[in-house]
Design a protein around this motif. Structure first.
Motif, PDB file in Angstrom:
ATOM      1  N   GLU A   1       0.849  -1.184   0.000  1.00 44.07           N
ATOM      2  CA  GLU A   1       0.000   0.000   0.000  1.00 44.07           C
ATOM      3  C   GLU A   1       0.885   1.235   0.000  1.00 44.07           C
ATOM      4  OE1 GLU A   1      -3.061   0.042   2.957  1.00 44.07           O
ATOM      5  OE2 GLU A   1      -3.393  -2.104   2.758  1.00 44.07           O
ATOM      6  N   LYS A   2       0.468   2.231  -0.768  1.00 47.25           N
ATOM      7  CA  LYS A   2       1.224   3.472  -0.838  1.00 47.25           C
ATOM      8  C   LYS A   2       0.371   4.587  -0.246  1.00 47.25           C
ATOM      9  CE  LYS A   2       3.843   3.959  -4.666  1.00 47.25           C
ATOM     10  NZ  LYS A   2       4.094   4.212  -6.083  1.00 47.25           N
TER      11      LYS A   2
ATOM     12  N   GLN B   1       0.637   7.644  -1.024  1.00 47.96           N
ATOM     13  CA  GLN B   1       0.358   8.545  -2.137  1.00 47.96           C
ATOM     14  C   GLN B   1       0.596   7.796  -3.435  1.00 47.96           C
ATOM     15  OE1 GLN B   1       3.093  11.767  -1.073  1.00 47.96           O
ATOM     16  NE2 GLN B   1       1.308  13.098  -1.203  1.00 47.96           N
ATOM     17  N   LEU B   2      -0.287   8.006  -4.399  1.00 50.26           N
ATOM     18  CA  LEU B   2      -0.140   7.375  -5.702  1.00 50.26           C
ATOM     19  C   LEU B   2       1.075   7.943  -6.426  1.00 50.26           C
ATOM     20  CD1 LEU B   2      -1.366   5.440  -7.799  1.00 50.26           C
ATOM     21  CD2 LEU B   2      -2.754   7.345  -8.612  1.00 50.26           C
ATOM     22  N   ILE B   3       1.211   9.249  -6.370  1.00 51.81           N
ATOM     23  CA  ILE B   3       2.313   9.948  -7.018  1.00 51.81           C
ATOM     24  C   ILE B   3       2.889  10.917  -5.992  1.00 51.81           C
ATOM     25  CG2 ILE B   3       2.946  11.505  -8.892  1.00 51.81           C
ATOM     26  CD1 ILE B   3       0.339  10.538 -10.279  1.00 51.81           C
ATOM     27  N   PRO B   4       4.197  10.948  -5.785  1.00 51.59           N
ATOM     28  CA  PRO B   4       4.764  11.900  -4.821  1.00 51.59           C
ATOM     29  C   PRO B   4       4.376  13.335  -5.169  1.00 51.59           C
ATOM     30  CG  PRO B   4       6.430  10.329  -5.548  1.00 51.59           C
ATOM     31  CD  PRO B   4       5.217  10.102  -6.400  1.00 51.59           C
ATOM     32  N   ALA B   5       3.909  14.084  -4.182  1.00 49.15           N
ATOM     33  CA  ALA B   5       3.438  15.447  -4.397  1.00 49.15           C
ATOM     34  C   ALA B   5       4.554  16.370  -4.878  1.00 49.15           C
ATOM     35  CB  ALA B   5       2.805  15.991  -3.119  1.00 49.15           C
ATOM     36  N   LYS B   6       5.786  16.071  -4.536  1.00 51.42           N
ATOM     37  CA  LYS B   6       6.884  16.956  -4.927  1.00 51.42           C
ATOM     38  C   LYS B   6       7.155  16.908  -6.424  1.00 51.42           C
ATOM     39  CE  LYS B   6      10.384  13.516  -3.891  1.00 51.42           C
ATOM     40  NZ  LYS B   6      11.490  13.135  -3.080  1.00 51.42           N
TER      41      LYS B   6
END
Length: 172
Positions: free
Chosen positions: A37-38, A40-45
């Motif tokens: 499990e992640k 975040q799907l995509i790192p916000a940075k």
């Protein structure tokens, strides 16, 4: 009398606890713990361009939470909807143009809440099969080239209920 009361109490307690027990057992049976499990799907940075591509208004609901989260994290999220949904069955209460107007407004309200940019097209609802797969590929290719997404979210070609998420720029 005491035996009946105890039995009634035991049955009542079982009935109260059974749903929780079923939830725990069901979770263990349905959840594959081997899939990581992640948070975040995509790192916000790393702000990305995301394209969600669907045939009808209301299809966005399948990924609305994900699109909303991605948009709120600063990613540029676009939704392309091929039709205005005019072929839905209203049991004779609305004609196609009225239904298209209503579903278009509902879709606009939905994307306003989700926080994504809408590209609403006007291909015939119920007639996408008649366009043929090659035409649909050309349409999707045009939008992929126009928006240049890093990630594409859509249905796959085999099952209208299974979603496909793909890294676009690795393919071109």
């Amino acid at each position: 009398m005491k035996t009946v009361l105890k039995l009634g109490l035991a049955i009542g307690l079982f009935l109260l606890l059974a749903p929780f027990l079923l939830i725990v057992i069901g979770n263990q049976l349905l959840h594959d713990s081997g899939i990581p499990e992640k948070p975040q799907l995509i790192p916000a940075k790393n702000n990305q361009v995301i394209l969600a591509f669907f045939p009808h208004p209301d299809d966005e609901i399948t990924v609305a939470g994900t699109l909303n989260q991605l948009a709120s994290e600063g990613h540029a999220v676009h939704l392309v909807c091929l039709t205005k949904g005019e072929a839905g069955n209203t049991f004779g209460k609305l004609d196609k143009s009225e239904l298209a107007e209503i579903r278009s407004k509902e879709l606009q309200n939905s994307v306003d809440l989700i926080g994504v940019k809408l590209h609403l097209l006007n291909y015939p609802d119920g007639g996408l099969k008649n366009l043929g797969l090659d035409s649909l590929k050309k349409i999707s290719d045009q939008w992929i080239r126009k928006i240049e997404p890093d990630i594409l979210i859509s249905y796959d070609s085999k099952c209208s209920f299974r979603l496909k998420v793909g890294l676009v720029k690795q393919r071109f």
